[in-house]
Scaffold this motif. Sequence first.
Motif, short mmCIF file in Angstrom:
data_model
loop_
_atom_site.label_atom_id
_atom_site.label_comp_id
_atom_site.label_asym_id
_atom_site.label_seq_id
_atom_site.Cartn_x
_atom_site.Cartn_y
_atom_site.Cartn_z
N GLY A 91 0.79 -1.23 0.00
CA GLY A 91 0.00 0.00 0.00
C GLY A 91 0.82 1.27 0.00
N GLN A 92 2.09 1.18 -0.34
CA GLN A 92 2.98 2.33 -0.25
C GLN A 92 3.10 3.15 -1.53
N PHE A 93 2.87 2.57 -2.67
CA PHE A 93 3.10 3.28 -3.92
C PHE A 93 1.85 3.28 -4.77
N VAL A 94 1.54 4.41 -5.32
CA VAL A 94 0.39 4.52 -6.20
C VAL A 94 0.88 4.99 -7.56
N VAL A 95 0.48 4.28 -8.60
CA VAL A 95 0.83 4.65 -9.97
C VAL A 95 0.04 5.89 -10.36
N ALA A 96 0.70 6.82 -11.01
CA ALA A 96 0.00 7.99 -11.54
C ALA A 96 -0.80 7.54 -12.76
N VAL A 97 -2.07 7.91 -12.79
CA VAL A 97 -2.93 7.52 -13.90
C VAL A 97 -3.16 8.73 -14.81
N SER A 98 -3.88 8.49 -15.90
CA SER A 98 -4.19 9.59 -16.82
C SER A 98 -5.65 10.00 -16.63
N GLU A 99 -6.03 11.07 -17.32
CA GLU A 99 -7.42 11.52 -17.24
C GLU A 99 -8.38 10.45 -17.79
N LYS A 100 -7.88 9.61 -18.68
CA LYS A 100 -8.71 8.55 -19.26
C LYS A 100 -9.27 7.65 -18.16
N GLU A 101 -8.44 7.25 -17.21
CA GLU A 101 -8.88 6.38 -16.13
C GLU A 101 -9.86 7.12 -15.21
N VAL A 102 -9.53 8.35 -14.85
CA VAL A 102 -10.40 9.13 -13.97
C VAL A 102 -11.76 9.33 -14.64
N SER A 103 -11.76 9.69 -15.91
CA SER A 103 -13.01 9.90 -16.64
C SER A 103 -13.85 8.62 -16.70
N ALA A 104 -13.19 7.49 -16.93
CA ALA A 104 -13.92 6.22 -16.99
C ALA A 104 -14.62 5.93 -15.66
N ILE A 105 -13.93 6.16 -14.57
CA ILE A 105 -14.50 5.91 -13.25
C ILE A 105 -15.67 6.86 -12.98
N VAL A 106 -15.46 8.14 -13.22
CA VAL A 106 -16.51 9.14 -12.95
C VAL A 106 -17.70 8.95 -13.89
N ASN A 107 -17.44 8.66 -15.16
CA ASN A 107 -18.55 8.43 -16.09
C ASN A 107 -19.37 7.22 -15.68
N GLY A 108 -18.72 6.22 -15.10
CA GLY A 108 -19.44 5.06 -14.59
C GLY A 108 -20.39 5.44 -13.46
N ILE A 109 -19.95 6.34 -12.60
CA ILE A 109 -20.82 6.84 -11.52
C ILE A 109 -22.02 7.57 -12.12
N LEU A 110 -21.75 8.47 -13.05
CA LEU A 110 -22.81 9.27 -13.66
C LEU A 110 -23.82 8.41 -14.44
N ALA A 111 -23.33 7.37 -15.09
CA ALA A 111 -24.20 6.51 -15.90
C ALA A 111 -25.00 5.52 -15.07
N ASN A 112 -24.60 5.31 -13.84
CA ASN A 112 -25.26 4.33 -12.97
C ASN A 112 -25.68 4.99 -11.66
N GLN A 113 -26.48 6.03 -11.77
CA GLN A 113 -26.81 6.84 -10.61
C GLN A 113 -27.57 6.09 -9.52
N GLU A 114 -28.25 5.03 -9.86
CA GLU A 114 -29.01 4.26 -8.87
C GLU A 114 -28.25 3.02 -8.38
N ALA A 115 -27.06 2.78 -8.91
CA ALA A 115 -26.31 1.56 -8.58
C ALA A 115 -25.32 1.84 -7.45
N ARG A 116 -25.74 1.51 -6.26
CA ARG A 116 -24.92 1.77 -5.07
C ARG A 116 -23.56 1.06 -5.15
N ASP A 117 -23.54 -0.17 -5.68
CA ASP A 117 -22.29 -0.93 -5.76
C ASP A 117 -21.28 -0.23 -6.67
N VAL A 118 -21.77 0.36 -7.76
CA VAL A 118 -20.88 1.12 -8.64
C VAL A 118 -20.31 2.32 -7.90
N HIS A 119 -21.15 3.03 -7.18
CA HIS A 119 -20.70 4.22 -6.44
C HIS A 119 -19.66 3.85 -5.39
#
Length: 150
Positions: A91-119
């Motif tokens: 748990g000591q090192f985190v890889v720097a990601v690109s906006e592509k990964e962040v956008s994919a995660i956030v778009n998943g939240i937005l597209a599944n607004q009623e899906a608690r497991d996704v959130h």
Amino acid sequence: MKPNDRVHIAQSGGCKAILTAMAEYIDDESLQIMALGALKVLTCSSKAKNEMNTMKTLSIVSSVMQKYAYNAVIQCEGCVVISNLVMTDDGQFVVAVSEKEVSAIVNGILANQEARDVHETACFTLMRLASSSANVDLIRSSSTSRVALE
């Protein structure tokens, strides 16, 4: 799957085969679900993760998540794979990601607004990403993150 099996699969080219199939058959939704499930298990092993090209894997997984934004299973599995890939076992090192990964995660939240497991899975993944200051800056500056917060 036993831990040693993960290593054998990865060392035998299994991860590469899964990623190649994901990229080549991006329009096959059921294949993507199965492939993400396999990657989820494989990314639990540090030895198996070492056999993967992390940036290529992140790119393919986020592309699949973007394409199937409304599929809650793909969103959850994709988030777990990303989360597993960016952290070391200690748990000591985190890889720097690109906006592509962040956008994919956030778009998943937005597209599944009623899906608690996704959130829950997406928020956990974003929290893990935020262990790196570079990722925090990216999350803050991301246009999709701003939309989700509004």
